[in-house]
Enzyme design. Sequence first.
Site, PDB file in Angstrom:
ATOM      1  N   PRO A  36       0.826  -1.215   0.000  1.00 14.68           N
ATOM      2  CA  PRO A  36       0.000   0.000   0.000  1.00 14.68           C
ATOM      3  C   PRO A  36       0.859   1.263   0.000  1.00 14.68           C
ATOM      4  CG  PRO A  36      -0.711  -1.525   1.709  1.00 14.68           C
ATOM      5  CD  PRO A  36       0.599  -2.028   1.215  1.00 14.68           C
ATOM      6  N   GLU A  70       1.490  -8.515   9.303  1.00 15.87           N
ATOM      7  CA  GLU A  70       1.487  -7.052   9.376  1.00 15.87           C
ATOM      8  C   GLU A  70       2.528  -6.439   8.447  1.00 15.87           C
ATOM      9  OE1 GLU A  70      -1.631  -7.047  11.143  1.00 15.87           O
ATOM     10  OE2 GLU A  70      -0.724  -5.063  11.011  1.00 15.87           O
ATOM     11  N   ARG A 128      -0.564  -9.537 -20.573  1.00 16.06           N
ATOM     12  CA  ARG A 128      -1.385  -9.056 -21.701  1.00 16.06           C
ATOM     13  C   ARG A 128      -0.551  -8.282 -22.707  1.00 16.06           C
ATOM     14  NH1 ARG A 128      -6.732  -8.777 -21.383  1.00 16.06           N
ATOM     15  NH2 ARG A 128      -6.824  -6.955 -22.742  1.00 16.06           N
ATOM     16  N   ASP A 170      -6.693  -1.686 -25.700  1.00 15.24           N
ATOM     17  CA  ASP A 170      -7.152  -1.715 -24.316  1.00 15.24           C
ATOM     18  C   ASP A 170      -7.281  -0.286 -23.795  1.00 15.24           C
ATOM     19  OD1 ASP A 170      -7.584  -4.268 -23.670  1.00 15.24           O
ATOM     20  OD2 ASP A 170      -5.691  -4.615 -22.645  1.00 15.24           O
TER      21      ASP A 170
END
Length: 256
Positions: free
Chosen positions: A89, A116, A154, A169
């Site tokens: 994150p 954690e 991809r 895309d």
Amino acid sequence: MRIDVVTLFPEWVSQLEQFGVVGRGLRESRLELACWNPREAADNASGRVDDRPYGGGPGMVMQAPPLAATLERVRAARNDSVPVIMPSPQGAPFDQARAQQLAEGSGFVLVCGRYEGIDQRFVDAYVDMELSVGDVVLSGGELPAMMIIDAVARLLSGVLGDSRSATQDSFMNGLLDHPHYTRPPTFAGRDVPEVLLGGDHARIARWREKQALGATWRRRPDLLARCTLSDEQKALLEAYIAEQADVSGPADGSYD
Ligand code: 9WO
């Protein structure tokens, strides 16, 4: 392209081999995927890979030694030097440009955290790049890792059935995607835009570009601000906005 994944759940990540573009890439030898469980490199009989955090606090922290030993095994198995990436994150945003950059290399190693987090000394000593797939805290780095693998796979030449798909895309040109339609011709009282039913491919391409520009203007003005539009694109967007005259401008992001 070879991708190595360090994860406590190799049986989960290796499922990618059975599905979609990753499976196709593997079957066509355009992509190699290897998963490594740090428990196998733990120097204790129990395969311990975590311990209580120094300084106290809830949960457990992934220990550095088993991860470092696993990375050494990965490096011994590869014949190249590639970036070590940790989904986090706290990472830099993972976007199409980053996927394209990774697809141009010979591969990378993904290290998936659990609990954690991972001992910072391992991150400082071994991780080259932290990447975030969104401002969200998950249970581990495996799902973001699988997203990264899918997005890169991809882009590998020949992996997609129709090579146009990758270039058309959404995000490939910095815009959101245009709407898609298929049979039946009428659904819930709604018809297919008539432009798509004729064979005028140039007109269809202009309509799709206009819809992509319009969708980006309404839903992601931040993306549009980063685009350098051609004169034709500017004209198409102006026409779209004029046709939306009865609708407020860029949405506030809420899709009610
Ligand atoms: C837990 C946490 C709690 C409060 C504020 C920030 C926090 N970060 C984490 C965290 O990173 N927990 C972990 C679970 C341990 C490492 C892997 N985990 C994880 C990775 N959760 N979410 C991600 C992630 C990765 C990439 N993009 C978005 C989320």
